[in-house]
Write a protein that holds these residues in place. Structure first.
Motif, PDB file in Angstrom:
ATOM      1  N   GLU A   5     -18.138  40.968  31.230  1.00 38.28           N
ATOM      2  CA  GLU A   5     -18.770  41.110  29.917  1.00 38.28           C
ATOM      3  C   GLU A   5     -19.692  39.945  29.593  1.00 38.28           C
ATOM      4  O   GLU A   5     -20.791  40.122  29.084  1.00 38.28           O
ATOM      5  CB  GLU A   5     -17.691  41.131  28.827  1.00 38.28           C
ATOM      6  N   ALA A  49     -20.896  46.069  32.613  1.00 35.05           N
ATOM      7  CA  ALA A  49     -19.719  45.198  32.641  1.00 35.05           C
ATOM      8  C   ALA A  49     -18.527  45.986  33.184  1.00 35.05           C
ATOM      9  O   ALA A  49     -18.272  47.097  32.733  1.00 35.05           O
ATOM     10  CB  ALA A  49     -19.403  44.679  31.237  1.00 35.05           C
ATOM     11  N   PRO A  51     -14.961  44.858  33.507  1.00 31.03           N
ATOM     12  CA  PRO A  51     -13.878  43.868  33.409  1.00 31.03           C
ATOM     13  C   PRO A  51     -12.595  44.279  34.114  1.00 31.03           C
ATOM     14  O   PRO A  51     -11.850  43.421  34.585  1.00 31.03           O
ATOM     15  CB  PRO A  51     -13.665  43.724  31.896  1.00 31.03           C
ATOM     16  N   LEU A  52     -12.341  45.588  34.211  1.00 33.62           N
ATOM     17  CA  LEU A  52     -11.095  46.006  34.855  1.00 33.62           C
ATOM     18  C   LEU A  52     -11.072  45.662  36.345  1.00 33.62           C
ATOM     19  O   LEU A  52     -10.002  45.490  36.927  1.00 33.62           O
ATOM     20  CB  LEU A  52     -10.890  47.515  34.676  1.00 33.62           C
ATOM     21  N   LEU A  97      -7.903  44.429  38.628  1.00 29.49           N
ATOM     22  CA  LEU A  97      -7.517  45.146  39.853  1.00 29.49           C
ATOM     23  C   LEU A  97      -7.512  44.198  41.053  1.00 29.49           C
ATOM     24  O   LEU A  97      -6.593  44.232  41.876  1.00 29.49           O
ATOM     25  CB  LEU A  97      -8.491  46.306  40.115  1.00 29.49           C
ATOM     26  N   VAL A 108      -6.524  54.243  42.201  1.00 36.21           N
ATOM     27  CA  VAL A 108      -6.818  53.559  40.936  1.00 36.21           C
ATOM     28  C   VAL A 108      -8.169  52.838  40.978  1.00 36.21           C
ATOM     29  O   VAL A 108      -9.021  53.075  40.117  1.00 36.21           O
ATOM     30  CB  VAL A 108      -5.657  52.620  40.513  1.00 36.21           C
ATOM     31  N   LEU A 122     -11.027  55.535  41.149  1.00 32.68           N
ATOM     32  CA  LEU A 122     -11.292  56.187  39.854  1.00 32.68           C
ATOM     33  C   LEU A 122     -11.990  55.234  38.894  1.00 32.68           C
ATOM     34  O   LEU A 122     -12.910  55.620  38.163  1.00 32.68           O
ATOM     35  CB  LEU A 122      -9.979  56.633  39.217  1.00 32.68           C
ATOM     36  N   ALA A 123     -11.534  53.986  38.875  1.00 29.40           N
ATOM     37  CA  ALA A 123     -12.152  53.003  37.981  1.00 29.40           C
ATOM     38  C   ALA A 123     -13.618  52.799  38.356  1.00 29.40           C
ATOM     39  O   ALA A 123     -14.493  52.746  37.482  1.00 29.40           O
ATOM     40  CB  ALA A 123     -11.386  51.681  38.043  1.00 29.40           C
ATOM     41  N   LYS A 139     -15.602  55.711  37.179  1.00 31.34           N
ATOM     42  CA  LYS A 139     -15.725  55.695  35.710  1.00 31.34           C
ATOM     43  C   LYS A 139     -16.800  54.689  35.277  1.00 31.34           C
ATOM     44  O   LYS A 139     -17.577  54.953  34.371  1.00 31.34           O
ATOM     45  CB  LYS A 139     -14.359  55.335  35.121  1.00 31.34           C
ATOM     46  N   TYR A 140     -16.841  53.557  35.938  1.00 28.58           N
ATOM     47  CA  TYR A 140     -17.849  52.556  35.588  1.00 28.58           C
ATOM     48  C   TYR A 140     -19.246  52.913  36.088  1.00 28.58           C
ATOM     49  O   TYR A 140     -20.246  52.582  35.447  1.00 28.58           O
ATOM     50  CB  TYR A 140     -17.478  51.200  36.188  1.00 28.58           C
ATOM     51  N   LEU A 163      -1.859  45.045  34.947  1.00 24.38           N
ATOM     52  CA  LEU A 163      -3.073  45.836  34.765  1.00 24.38           C
ATOM     53  C   LEU A 163      -3.088  46.557  33.415  1.00 24.38           C
ATOM     54  O   LEU A 163      -4.151  46.871  32.884  1.00 24.38           O
ATOM     55  CB  LEU A 163      -3.221  46.853  35.894  1.00 24.38           C
ATOM     56  N   TRP A 218      -9.314  51.677  27.841  1.00 23.09           N
ATOM     57  CA  TRP A 218      -9.021  52.821  28.726  1.00 23.09           C
ATOM     58  C   TRP A 218      -7.571  53.200  28.528  1.00 23.09           C
ATOM     59  O   TRP A 218      -6.730  53.029  29.406  1.00 23.09           O
ATOM     60  CB  TRP A 218      -9.278  52.454  30.182  1.00 23.09           C
ATOM     61  N   VAL A 243      -7.140  57.070  34.747  1.00 22.93           N
ATOM     62  CA  VAL A 243      -6.904  55.704  35.240  1.00 22.93           C
ATOM     63  C   VAL A 243      -5.585  55.130  34.703  1.00 22.93           C
ATOM     64  O   VAL A 243      -4.738  54.700  35.490  1.00 22.93           O
ATOM     65  CB  VAL A 243      -8.105  54.777  34.952  1.00 22.93           C
ATOM     66  N   LEU A 295      -2.602  57.132  36.322  1.00 26.18           N
ATOM     67  CA  LEU A 295      -2.332  56.761  37.711  1.00 26.18           C
ATOM     68  C   LEU A 295      -1.693  55.382  37.799  1.00 26.18           C
ATOM     69  O   LEU A 295      -0.770  55.149  38.582  1.00 26.18           O
ATOM     70  CB  LEU A 295      -3.634  56.735  38.507  1.00 26.18           C
TER      71      LEU A 295
END
Lengths: 272, 272
Positions: free
Chosen positions: A122, A147, A149-150, A154, A164, A167-168, A171-172, B150, B159, B164, B167
């Motif tokens: 971010e 950004a 951040p997840l 991870l 996981v 998918l993340a 999604k981003y 996480l 989220w 996500v 899972l």
């Protein structure tokens, strides 16, 4: 311009992610020692304000000066993006090298169609340092930022492969890349992201060039060191952590790509 | 035992997650004011050492004392788990209430078969405070713990629903719950976790009792306040943040369950 050609290369990061940069430096300059400081007591920097990150970066650099380094490497993208001018001014003529400009150069060199995507924290995205650095090289390049951040969490958790992170990543990234003229180059603008490269590759497809600033910054540092005559000292690697050396050694080993012995990690207090 | 029955309830947390506790307190005690401090410049606490977390908790409490509070609520599970004895000793006779013991009491009350699972941060799990608190109430209870770092990042990123978090919840929890005699009760041992309750519910099934310590701690605080005679002051809600008030207000609003105006958030420096 070196303060001490026999001194180590000083590297700092908010945590252990910058060990990917330290590892690239060690590969590029096997004869050089380094001292690496991870500010794990205050990580992550990526969600924090420019003022706070700059204050932390100044404290980290001050702690590294006792090793009489030949240069300072800001391995953290967020700190590179916001604190580099302050550090460069405070410690001139000591070279202070960040990861944003080498990453921008590598991205512009890699991009064939002039469309670059940057993923980062971010703080890095909000500051826009990559966009400025890319446009300073070529104002015609189209840059899109996101950004993620997840990805940091991870990577720290070691969930680097499987459903996981995949998918993340989708999604981003899918809305950026599932368009008619998608970016041809993606900058991994955070030192944590290279360990997620397989999941990121699945999300963006095989045609996109991935730019990891660790390798680029290591080449830049190698050229500075060679130009000024490198020291002949033994390649000692020291690690400093502002919190929990045991966790630094355990989580850090996967970023460094080699085992870090907890006995090598010194606990330091930057707020003192 | 109150230092000042007209003073506010002081609440602190590593970040914005404790606003779930602040919201529960505001619902239980609508006539009471509170001052909430989120140490966002140094979050998260959950991955840091007990020594570092205790130092941060002492600094946060010191900053809250200028409001002459009637009590201190440690809304952060990690800080509750490691720093409560130090704070209670330093500020006696001011009541210092954590979230671990109320959570343990609620879990023991909810469990019909004496099998409790606790999910929390790395720091809380490693310290074992929930296990000790549960066994102090009933040594026969079988307790299993799992660190779910996480979840903090997912909650902060917003989220909270969809593939996500679902899972991630399955990855963390399925081996604990897909056994012959699974736990009948699950403690959400981190203030960030209640916003992920739907994903957690899907992973553990409909029969498991979920214990959210925010509600339990609010009831405990209400009984302390009522026993000592509560102040008649207006229910002013103040917010302090050690970093970026804008982000505190934006991310915090979803945990507080009501909009926080950035003008209500004061930036404070704990390291000074």
């Amino acid at each position: 311009m070196m303060s001490d050609t026999a001194g180590p290369i000083a590297i700092f990061d908010s945590g252990v992610g910058g060990l990917t940069v330290a590892a690239a430096i060690a590969r590029a300059l096997p004869q050089e020692g380094f001292v690496y400081l991870g500010d794990t007591a205050r990580l992550p920097y990526g969600t924090k304000s420019p003022e706070t990150v700059t204050r932390y970066a100044v404290q980290a650099t001050r702690a590294l000066m006792r090793f009489q380094p030949k240069m300072i490497v800001v391995a953290c993208n967020t700190a590179s993006a916001v604190a580099l001018p302050v550090l460069a001014a405070a410690y001139a003529p000591l070279p202070v090298v960040g990861v944003v400009e080498p990453g921008a150069r590598a991205a512009v060199a890699a991009s064939r169609q002039g469309r670059i995507a940057v993923i980062a924290t971010e703080g890095t995205v909000r500051g826009g340092a990559y966009v400025r650095a890319i446009h300073a090289l070529n104002a015609q390049v189209h840059v899109v930022q996101r950004a993620c951040p997840l990805f940091v969490a991870l990577a720290e958790e070691g969930w680097t492969h499987g459903a996981v992170p995949e998918l993340a990543a989708r999604k981003y990234l899918s809305d950026i890349f599932e368009v008619e003229t998608p970016p041809d180059t993606l900058v991994l603008g955070c030192t944590h992201f290279p360990v997620l490269v397989d999941a990121i590759r699945k999300a963006v497809g095989p045609a996109v060039a991935l730019v990891d600033s660790a390798e680029t910054v290591a080449r830049e540092i190698a050229s500075i060191v060679r130009a000024s005559g490198s020291g002949a000292g033994p390649a000692v690697h020291r690690f400093l952590s502002t919190d929990a050396p045991e966790r630094f050694a355990r989580v850090g080993s996967q970023f460094f790509g080699a085992a870090i012995d907890v006995a090598q990690v010194e606990l330091v207090d930057l707020s003192a």
